[in-house]
Enzyme design. Sequence first.
Site, mmCIF file in Angstrom:
data_model
loop_
_atom_site.group_PDB
_atom_site.id
_atom_site.type_symbol
_atom_site.label_atom_id
_atom_site.label_comp_id
_atom_site.label_asym_id
_atom_site.label_seq_id
_atom_site.Cartn_x
_atom_site.Cartn_y
_atom_site.Cartn_z
ATOM 1 N N HIS A 1 0.803 -1.232 0.000
ATOM 2 C CA HIS A 1 0.000 0.000 0.000
ATOM 3 C C HIS A 1 0.835 1.281 0.000
ATOM 4 O O HIS A 1 0.314 2.360 -0.156
ATOM 5 C CB HIS A 1 -0.926 0.031 1.215
HETATM 6 C C1 UD1 Z 1 -2.181 5.972 5.031
HETATM 7 C C2 UD1 Z 1 -0.930 6.588 5.631
HETATM 8 C C3 UD1 Z 1 0.190 5.549 5.668
HETATM 9 C C4 UD1 Z 1 -0.260 4.291 6.381
HETATM 10 C C5 UD1 Z 1 -1.558 3.775 5.766
HETATM 11 C C6 UD1 Z 1 -2.078 2.622 6.577
HETATM 12 C C7 UD1 Z 1 -0.558 8.992 5.210
HETATM 13 C C8 UD1 Z 1 0.166 9.983 4.399
HETATM 14 N N1 UD1 Z 1 -0.450 7.704 4.820
HETATM 15 O O1 UD1 Z 1 -1.884 5.629 3.686
HETATM 16 O O2 UD1 Z 1 1.290 6.088 6.360
HETATM 17 O O3 UD1 Z 1 0.734 3.324 6.272
HETATM 18 O O4 UD1 Z 1 -2.535 4.828 5.778
HETATM 19 O O5 UD1 Z 1 -2.988 1.852 5.866
HETATM 20 O O6 UD1 Z 1 -1.207 9.346 6.156
HETATM 21 N N2 UD1 Z 1 -9.222 4.734 0.503
HETATM 22 C C9 UD1 Z 1 -10.450 4.123 0.420
HETATM 23 N N3 UD1 Z 1 -11.093 3.807 1.586
HETATM 24 C C10 UD1 Z 1 -10.595 4.075 2.808
HETATM 25 C C11 UD1 Z 1 -9.341 4.711 2.878
HETATM 26 C C12 UD1 Z 1 -8.662 5.027 1.719
HETATM 27 O O7 UD1 Z 1 -10.955 3.863 -0.667
HETATM 28 O O8 UD1 Z 1 -11.244 3.748 3.820
HETATM 29 C C13 UD1 Z 1 -8.492 5.013 -0.763
HETATM 30 C C14 UD1 Z 1 -8.754 6.405 -1.327
HETATM 31 O O9 UD1 Z 1 -8.770 6.287 -2.716
HETATM 32 C C15 UD1 Z 1 -7.519 7.177 -0.900
HETATM 33 C C16 UD1 Z 1 -6.432 6.125 -0.901
HETATM 34 O O10 UD1 Z 1 -7.078 4.926 -0.501
HETATM 35 O O11 UD1 Z 1 -7.232 8.250 -1.755
HETATM 36 C C17 UD1 Z 1 -5.270 6.421 0.033
HETATM 37 O O12 UD1 Z 1 -5.725 6.681 1.375
HETATM 38 P P1 UD1 Z 1 -4.874 7.609 2.349
HETATM 39 O O13 UD1 Z 1 -5.449 7.567 3.707
HETATM 40 O O14 UD1 Z 1 -4.655 8.953 1.747
HETATM 41 O O15 UD1 Z 1 -3.441 6.933 2.349
HETATM 42 P P2 UD1 Z 1 -3.034 5.428 2.634
HETATM 43 O O16 UD1 Z 1 -2.374 4.896 1.418
HETATM 44 O O17 UD1 Z 1 -4.181 4.683 3.190
HETATM 45 N N1 UDP Z 2 -3.916 -5.238 8.882
HETATM 46 C C1 UDP Z 2 -5.207 -5.760 8.988
HETATM 47 N N2 UDP Z 2 -5.822 -6.176 7.848
HETATM 48 C C2 UDP Z 2 -5.256 -6.112 6.609
HETATM 49 C C3 UDP Z 2 -3.932 -5.576 6.526
HETATM 50 C C4 UDP Z 2 -3.299 -5.142 7.677
HETATM 51 O O1 UDP Z 2 -5.750 -5.849 10.091
HETATM 52 O O2 UDP Z 2 -5.895 -6.499 5.628
HETATM 53 C C5 UDP Z 2 -3.241 -4.782 10.099
HETATM 54 C C6 UDP Z 2 -1.891 -5.406 10.333
HETATM 55 O O3 UDP Z 2 -2.008 -6.645 11.016
HETATM 56 C C7 UDP Z 2 -1.176 -4.343 11.159
HETATM 57 C C8 UDP Z 2 -1.743 -3.063 10.617
HETATM 58 O O4 UDP Z 2 -2.970 -3.403 9.961
HETATM 59 O O5 UDP Z 2 -1.524 -4.454 12.528
HETATM 60 C C9 UDP Z 2 -0.794 -2.447 9.637
HETATM 61 O O6 UDP Z 2 -1.413 -1.413 8.970
HETATM 62 P P1 UDP Z 2 -1.005 -0.945 7.507
HETATM 63 O O7 UDP Z 2 -0.248 -1.998 6.824
HETATM 64 O O8 UDP Z 2 -2.244 -0.445 6.867
HETATM 65 O O9 UDP Z 2 -0.114 0.351 7.796
HETATM 66 P P2 UDP Z 2 1.390 0.608 8.273
HETATM 67 O O10 UDP Z 2 1.693 -0.264 9.424
HETATM 68 O O11 UDP Z 2 2.274 0.398 7.090
HETATM 69 O O12 UDP Z 2 1.365 2.059 8.624
#
Ligand code: UD1
Ligand code: UDP
Length: 368
Positions: free
Chosen positions: A216
Amino acid sequence: MTNKPLKLVTIVGARPQLIKAAPVSNAIQRHNSKNPNRLIYEILIHTGQHYHYEMSQVFFDELRLKAPDYYLGVGSGTHGYQTGEMLKRIEEVLIKEEPDLVLVYGDTNSTLAGALAASKLGIAVAHVEAGLRSFNRKMPEEINRVLTDHISDLLFCPTPKAVENLQREGITKGVYLVGDVMYDAALQYSKLAGQKSRILGQLGLKPKQYALATIHRAENVDHPERIKSILTGLKAIAQSGLPVVLPLHPRTRKQLETLRLSTNGLYVIKPVSYLDMLVLEKNARVIITDSGGVQKEAFFFRIPCVTLREETEWVETVESGWNVLVGCDPIRILNAALETRLGVNPPWFYGDGQAAKNIVSVILNIFK
Ligand code: UD1
Ligand code: UDP
């Protein structure tokens, strides 16, 4: 005589923050039940950064987190839009609630917005998971971490390395080595996961006969050549006979649709709940990921990990041989995933499962 409760605002928004906040919230509740004369009153703000059921509500249901007192509904957008909207909306709540302390987690835009809103109002900020560094300023997370650490009053570090990183930047006041709240969570919820999760049966998976992958990170997903290259690597693993299960993050799903990239040959599923994820991780032969949290969980469970990045904040996992950094090169991904590799049993870095309790103790000591 009953003292005035300590008022604490917890700010969450993204999936990993719900998991990190759970053990701390549990520790607060345990403290309150034992100390009715020194209550901590926790108010939960959810920025709405993650909003789909499987990215947010499922964790409230499963981990029995308290429901948000304020749901700000910020949603997705550019960094400026998202952080700016959060800043405005969090500020309004903080002005109304006048808390003693604001607690932020990790390194997302919700973390930075929360820390900034509080510090500009002169409210103390506590950062859980302080001091982590990838030393790659191209990652939005690195900017969020550095800025948050530099405006925090209490810095709760998961590892000695994190304390060192802060020292190097001249931050020594308010720094506490408490252990890792994600390790607390993994310990606290593992038993429940074993009892409740049916994910292996539902997906028809056998222990140690599949690879688990998550992707991601913006630095991978937002660059077409990198995401294509990662998919090629994952497909090669599947073709070699090891099925690859891929719970797909919405950012990645969207990009694959935009680029019309096929996932044929991979076992793509929706993001799973935390309990299901723990079971999928523990039973995987290998974990392939660019997630920070998942790299660590692989280490907690001693599952070999292949990290789809050039560097990591969790250097201990690499130094002990349990994690290898392969970037996005398909051959390196394939070779690392198929190699039978076990790390050493290194000294333990992530605390003793009491990080949340330590955090609550420090807070109570400071706000006597
Ligand atoms: C965010 C965090 C990242 C973290 C990740 C955990 C920032 C800059 N990034 O990244 O550090 O590792 O969360 O998962 O804060 N979207 C949906 N549904 C949702 C959420 C997101 O469809 O419920 C889609 C949208 O198209 C959105 C994209 O995912 O634009 C990215 O979401 P965003 O929260 O901006 O960044 P993440 O990649 O989730
Ligand atoms: N996780 C989850 N379901 C998923 C993928 C990840 O519950 O489908 C959990 C995972 O076990 C961990 C946390 O989400 O505890 C990690 O989050 P993510 O990978 O979104 O973000 P990051 O840690 O890179 O910020």
